[in-house]
Enzyme design. Sequence first.
Site, short mmCIF file in Angstrom:
data_model
loop_
_atom_site.label_atom_id
_atom_site.label_comp_id
_atom_site.label_asym_id
_atom_site.label_seq_id
_atom_site.Cartn_x
_atom_site.Cartn_y
_atom_site.Cartn_z
N ARG A 251 -7.76 -0.98 -0.33
CA ARG A 251 -8.85 -0.74 0.61
C ARG A 251 -8.57 -1.45 1.92
NH1 ARG A 251 -14.11 -1.77 -3.30
NH2 ARG A 251 -13.59 -0.18 -4.85
N SER B 252 -15.30 2.95 -2.50
CA SER B 252 -16.46 2.67 -3.34
C SER B 252 -17.74 2.49 -2.54
CB SER B 252 -16.17 1.44 -4.22
OG SER B 252 -17.19 1.27 -5.18
N HIS B 253 -18.32 1.30 -2.60
CA HIS B 253 -19.62 1.02 -1.98
C HIS B 253 -19.48 0.51 -0.55
CE1 HIS B 253 -17.94 -2.51 -3.83
NE2 HIS B 253 -18.70 -3.28 -3.09
N ASP C 191 -23.85 4.57 -5.42
CA ASP C 191 -23.02 4.13 -4.29
C ASP C 191 -22.17 5.28 -3.78
OD1 ASP C 191 -21.22 4.28 -6.42
OD2 ASP C 191 -20.03 2.58 -5.72
N ASP D 60 -19.07 6.41 -4.19
CA ASP D 60 -18.30 7.25 -5.09
C ASP D 60 -19.01 7.50 -6.41
OD1 ASP D 60 -17.90 4.58 -5.89
OD2 ASP D 60 -15.95 5.01 -6.76
N ASP E 79 -20.04 5.68 -8.90
CA ASP E 79 -19.78 4.99 -10.16
C ASP E 79 -20.77 3.85 -10.40
OD1 ASP E 79 -18.72 3.26 -8.24
OD2 ASP E 79 -16.85 2.88 -9.33
N ARG E 80 -21.49 3.43 -9.36
CA ARG E 80 -22.49 2.36 -9.52
C ARG E 80 -23.90 2.94 -9.51
NH1 ARG E 80 -20.21 -3.08 -6.68
NH2 ARG E 80 -18.00 -2.62 -6.95
N THR F 200 -13.58 -9.21 -14.61
CA THR F 200 -14.08 -8.12 -13.77
C THR F 200 -12.96 -7.10 -13.56
OG1 THR F 200 -15.67 -9.56 -12.69
CG2 THR F 200 -15.06 -7.56 -11.53
N GLU G 109 -21.18 -4.15 -15.93
CA GLU G 109 -20.91 -5.24 -15.00
C GLU G 109 -22.18 -5.54 -14.22
OE1 GLU G 109 -16.28 -4.30 -13.76
OE2 GLU G 109 -17.88 -3.46 -12.55
N SER H 181 -22.36 -5.99 -11.21
CA SER H 181 -22.24 -5.38 -9.88
C SER H 181 -22.65 -3.91 -9.92
CB SER H 181 -20.81 -5.53 -9.35
OG SER H 181 -19.86 -5.05 -10.29
N LYS I 153 -16.77 3.35 -14.75
CA LYS I 153 -18.23 3.21 -14.78
C LYS I 153 -18.84 4.48 -14.22
CE LYS I 153 -17.80 0.05 -10.80
NZ LYS I 153 -16.56 -0.69 -11.02
#
Length: 583
Positions: A24, A123-124, A299, A301, A303-304, A367, A386, A388, A399
Site C-alpha cells: 500500500r 482496504s479501509h 469498508d 473493499d 471485508d470489514r 494479526t 479481529e 479491527s 474476512k
Amino acid sequence: MVFKVSLVSTSPIDGQKPGTSGLRKKVKVFKQPNYLHNFVQSTFNALTPEKVKGATLVVSGDGRYYSNDAVQIIIKMAAANGVRRVWVGKNTLLSTPAVSAVIRERSGADGSKATGGFILTASHNPGGPTEDFGIKYNMENGGPAPESITDKIYENTKTIKEYPIAEDLPIVDISAIGVSSFEGPEGKFDVEVFDSADDYVKLMKSIFDFESIRKLLSSPKFSFCYDAMHGVAGAYAHRIFVEELGAQESSLLNCVPKEDFGGGHPDPNLTYAKELVARMGLGKSDTGVEPPEFGAAADGDADRNMILGKRFFVTPSDSVAIIAANAVGAIPYFSTGLKGVARSMPTSAALDVVAKSLNLKFFEVPTGWKFFGNLMDAGMCSVCGEESFGTGSDHIREKDGIWAVLAWLSILAHKNKETLDGDAKLVTVEDIVRKHWATYGRHYYTRYDYENVDAGKAKELMEHLVKLQSSIPEVNKMVKGIRSDVANVSSADEFEYKDPVDGSISKHQGIRYLFEDGSRLVFRLSGTGSEGATIRLYIEQYEKDASKTGRESHEALSPLVDIALKLSKMEEFTGRSAPTVIT
C-alpha cells in the site's frame, strides 16, 4: 487479434515489501515508471510455473482511483507471462471476500478454475488521486499469500532487471460482460468480464436461511440500515438486501461505489461512519428521528464490518463472540457444530470465554488473516475475528463484512421466531448483547490509534515498553504510583506464535501487559497505513459480575487508560496529546 511480447528493462525500486495486507502506497508512488510493473512481475516470478503458465487468474478490487489503469497493465503482463485467461469483475469491482469466493468456487464455461488473483485495494484507506492504492496476491485457497511467497516477492523486487509485457494488446472493455480473445506467442489468451455479485450471492444463499431473514426484514417491528461508505460493498448491497431479502431501497446508504469513496474515509467505525452513526442515534446531537433497529457499515473493499443496534454499538470483539455462541442454532451452515474458533491476539478475550463454555477448540493468532486461513485449511476453525472490524468463517479465506451482517440478521431472525407475529416485544441487538454479557461476562474494550506517527519515534516507544518488561516488580511500582485501584501486572511479553499447522514461528507480534484480574494492555505497530507508522493501543477490562456489566466503557476503562498512556510515555514519544481515532 494477435499480440506480441516485448521485454522492458527496469531496475529495482526501494520500499516494495508487501505486508500482511499487501503493498500500500500513495497513488503517486504507484504511478512512478515501472513501479506497479516491477511488483506484478516479482509476484509472477515468486510463483511456481504452473500457477502462471496456462493458468487462470482473477484481477479486480474495490474500484478505487487508479484501478482501471492497473487492471489493464496486469492484463498485458499476464498475457506476456503465458497466463491462459484473466477473470475481471465488471467495472473492475470485486470485494476482497468475493475474490476469495471466486477463486474457490467459480468454474469457467470450459471447467477452468482460478489458481490465484491480484486484489487491487488499500482496504479501509481513503482513495483518490492524492490518496492510497494497494495490491496483494491471493493463492489458490482464496487466502492471502503466505510469508514464504511475500518474502520471495520482496527479494525479487530488489533484483528485477526486466519484465515482459504485451504492449500492443488493446484496452479491454471491462464495463461490459463478455469474453475478449487474443492470440499470442504461447497460444490463446482470454479476458472474461463477469458479474461481480453472482458467485458471492450464490455462496451466501448456501450458508444462510434467506427466507427467515426476509421474514425479519418484512416485519413492521424491524427496521434496517446499511452503509457501504461508497465502497465496493455497494455492488452487492442492492442485490442481496433489496432484491433477495426485500429490504427497502431507502435502507441503503452510500451504496454507489466511487473511486474516491465520495471523498470520505471508508473505515467502518464510530469516527468515520458519521452518517450511519447519526442515523442509528449515536451522534452528538439528537436528530429527532427514531433510529432503525439494526445498522451496519462496510469498508472500502467490504471485508470489514461495523454492527450497531438502536443507539447501541457492538464492539467487534463482542460481535465475533456472539456469532460463535449462536451460530449452530441460527445459521444452517454451522448446524452440525463448530470445528473451532480463533481470534487475533489484540482482540478481546470474549471469544475465549465462549469457547471454554462450549468446549470448542480455541486459537489466539497474530494479526493477519492468513493465520486463520491455515487453521481453516486444516479443518480446525469455523469462526474467527479481529478487533479491527474483521469477522469471518471458513466459507472463504478472507474476512467478510457482508457475511457478518447476514450472520447478525440470522441471529436476530432466530431470536425473534416467536415475536414477529402478535404483540410480543422484538428481541433487539442490545438485548442480545446484554444477555451475552450476563451469561459470559463483559470485556470492556477500546482501541486508541495514533496514525502517521514518526516511524523512528514509534520504534523508540516500543523499545521502551520491551525494556520495562525486564522487571515486573518495577512495573507494578509504577502502576500503583499512577492508579492504586488497578490490579498488579502478572506477566508481560512480546507475543510469539507457533503455527499448529505448519510449525512456523511468528515473533514480535505485539507487546502485552497482562494483569492479575484478566485485564490487558497491548501495544502494536500496524502496517496498514501508507505513510509513517500507526501505533495501536488496546485496553481491556474483564468484568464477570453481572451487576457490573452495564457501566459506560469509558468509565470502566479510565484507570487502565491512565496506566497505558503514562507507562508508555505516549505523549513524550509521539508528541500527541490524543489519539487520531478511538474505537
